[in-house]
Design a protein around this motif. Structure first.
Motif, PDB file in Angstrom:
ATOM      1  N   MET A 207      26.061 -74.003 122.276  1.00  0.00           N
ATOM      2  CA  MET A 207      26.123 -72.543 122.398  1.00  0.00           C
ATOM      3  C   MET A 207      24.720 -71.962 122.574  1.00  0.00           C
ATOM      4  O   MET A 207      24.525 -71.035 123.361  1.00  0.00           O
ATOM      5  CB  MET A 207      26.802 -71.929 121.174  1.00  0.00           C
ATOM      6  CG  MET A 207      28.271 -72.280 121.036  1.00  0.00           C
ATOM      7  SD  MET A 207      29.284 -71.704 122.408  1.00  0.00           S
ATOM      8  CE  MET A 207      29.286 -69.968 122.086  1.00  0.00           C
TER       9      MET A 207
ATOM     10  N   PHE B  71      24.165 -68.397 124.300  1.00  0.00           N
ATOM     11  CA  PHE B  71      25.120 -67.586 123.558  1.00  0.00           C
ATOM     12  C   PHE B  71      24.670 -67.482 122.103  1.00  0.00           C
ATOM     13  O   PHE B  71      25.471 -67.585 121.174  1.00  0.00           O
ATOM     14  CB  PHE B  71      26.524 -68.200 123.625  1.00  0.00           C
ATOM     15  CG  PHE B  71      27.237 -67.958 124.915  1.00  0.00           C
ATOM     16  CD1 PHE B  71      27.910 -66.760 125.140  1.00  0.00           C
ATOM     17  CD2 PHE B  71      27.236 -68.916 125.909  1.00  0.00           C
ATOM     18  CE1 PHE B  71      28.575 -66.535 126.335  1.00  0.00           C
ATOM     19  CE2 PHE B  71      27.900 -68.699 127.107  1.00  0.00           C
ATOM     20  CZ  PHE B  71      28.566 -67.518 127.329  1.00  0.00           C
ATOM     21  N   GLU B  72      23.374 -67.229 121.902  1.00  0.00           N
ATOM     22  CA  GLU B  72      22.810 -67.178 120.559  1.00  0.00           C
ATOM     23  C   GLU B  72      23.477 -66.134 119.675  1.00  0.00           C
ATOM     24  O   GLU B  72      23.608 -66.327 118.473  1.00  0.00           O
ATOM     25  CB  GLU B  72      21.293 -66.904 120.594  1.00  0.00           C
ATOM     26  CG  GLU B  72      20.460 -68.005 121.160  1.00  0.00           C
ATOM     27  CD  GLU B  72      20.251 -67.875 122.674  1.00  0.00           C
ATOM     28  OE1 GLU B  72      20.745 -66.903 123.284  1.00  0.00           O
ATOM     29  OE2 GLU B  72      19.596 -68.762 123.235  1.00  0.00           O
ATOM     30  N   ARG B  73      23.902 -65.031 120.273  1.00  0.00           N
ATOM     31  CA  ARG B  73      24.493 -63.959 119.464  1.00  0.00           C
ATOM     32  C   ARG B  73      25.802 -64.388 118.806  1.00  0.00           C
ATOM     33  O   ARG B  73      26.266 -63.747 117.875  1.00  0.00           O
ATOM     34  CB  ARG B  73      24.663 -62.687 120.261  1.00  0.00           C
ATOM     35  CG  ARG B  73      25.739 -62.753 121.319  1.00  0.00           C
ATOM     36  CD  ARG B  73      25.851 -61.465 122.056  1.00  0.00           C
ATOM     37  NE  ARG B  73      27.173 -60.898 121.802  1.00  0.00           N
ATOM     38  CZ  ARG B  73      27.702 -59.950 122.523  1.00  0.00           C
ATOM     39  NH1 ARG B  73      27.031 -59.424 123.512  1.00  0.00           N
ATOM     40  NH2 ARG B  73      28.892 -59.505 122.255  1.00  0.00           N
ATOM     41  N   PHE B  74      26.402 -65.483 119.271  1.00  0.00           N
ATOM     42  CA  PHE B  74      27.642 -65.982 118.677  1.00  0.00           C
ATOM     43  C   PHE B  74      27.400 -67.057 117.625  1.00  0.00           C
ATOM     44  O   PHE B  74      28.343 -67.476 116.944  1.00  0.00           O
ATOM     45  CB  PHE B  74      28.569 -66.544 119.764  1.00  0.00           C
ATOM     46  CG  PHE B  74      29.049 -65.495 120.730  1.00  0.00           C
ATOM     47  CD1 PHE B  74      29.980 -64.545 120.337  1.00  0.00           C
ATOM     48  CD2 PHE B  74      28.551 -65.444 122.014  1.00  0.00           C
ATOM     49  CE1 PHE B  74      30.421 -63.576 121.220  1.00  0.00           C
ATOM     50  CE2 PHE B  74      28.978 -64.483 122.900  1.00  0.00           C
ATOM     51  CZ  PHE B  74      29.912 -63.538 122.518  1.00  0.00           C
TER      52      PHE B  74
ATOM     53  N   PRO C 193      28.206 -65.783 113.823  1.00  0.00           N
ATOM     54  CA  PRO C 193      29.651 -65.697 113.557  1.00  0.00           C
ATOM     55  C   PRO C 193      30.338 -67.067 113.574  1.00  0.00           C
ATOM     56  O   PRO C 193      31.257 -67.319 112.783  1.00  0.00           O
ATOM     57  CB  PRO C 193      30.188 -64.818 114.689  1.00  0.00           C
ATOM     58  CG  PRO C 193      29.009 -64.065 115.192  1.00  0.00           C
ATOM     59  CD  PRO C 193      27.810 -64.925 114.935  1.00  0.00           C
ATOM     60  N   LEU C 194      29.882 -67.959 114.434  1.00  0.00           N
ATOM     61  CA  LEU C 194      30.459 -69.303 114.474  1.00  0.00           C
ATOM     62  C   LEU C 194      30.140 -70.068 113.194  1.00  0.00           C
ATOM     63  O   LEU C 194      31.003 -70.768 112.651  1.00  0.00           O
ATOM     64  CB  LEU C 194      29.943 -70.083 115.686  1.00  0.00           C
ATOM     65  CG  LEU C 194      30.577 -69.722 117.031  1.00  0.00           C
ATOM     66  CD1 LEU C 194      29.866 -70.443 118.168  1.00  0.00           C
ATOM     67  CD2 LEU C 194      32.048 -70.072 117.035  1.00  0.00           C
TER      68      LEU C 194
END
Length: 152
Positions: free
Chosen positions: A73, A78-81, A84-85
């Motif tokens: 990721m 997609f660091e912003r996720f 939350p992951l």
């Protein structure tokens, strides 16, 4: 392995549920839009899996793990996720630990029940044996002692 991304579409019910949860009430999505989102999701899953597999291969492993997915990721930007992951992964681990503890407790309770049932069965068997012995003793007539002949 599938030859084309179209061969690996996610179930429509899952896609529809995700779309409904992501959008406010009253927003409709056409069939064509759902199909496009489904295909995009499938491509994303394939790409993320491929990236995660590269991390596993670099580590000389054949099994992908959560760390590989998180690294993928990040590599896919997609660091912003990531946070939350990570949080979702922690919740998942806690749930799994709780389920494991519950099933372990059920197994122990079941073993105790079986053991106590076996103990009770043994006690019942011993009690029955004692009763049978007592009945046999009651039913058997007492033998009178034989008188010895005495010579005079």
């Amino acid at each position: 392995m599938a030859e084309r991304p179209e061969d690996l579409n996610l179930p429509n019910a899952v896609i529809t549920r995700i779309i409904k949860e992501a959008l406010p009430d009253g927003v409709n999505v056409s069939k064509e839009a759902r199909r496009a989102i489904s295909q995009a999701a499938s491509v994303f899953v394939l790409y993320a899996t491929s990236c995660a597999n590269n991390f596993a291969m670099k580590a000389r492993r054949k099994t992908l793990n959560a760390g590989d997915v998180l690294a993928a990721m990040e590599e896919m930007e997609f660091e912003r996720f990531l946070e939350p992951l990570r949080e979702a992964l922690e919740v998942y681990k806690k749930d799994q630990k709780g389920k494991k503890e519950v099933s372990e407790q059920k197994r122990k309770d079941k073993e105790k029940k079986v053991d106590s049932g076996n103990d009770k069965s043994r006690e019942d068997e011993e009690g029955e044996e004692e009763e049978e012995q007592q009945q046999c003793m009651e039913e058997e007539p007492e033998e009178e002692p034989e008188e010895e002949e005495v010579e005079n």
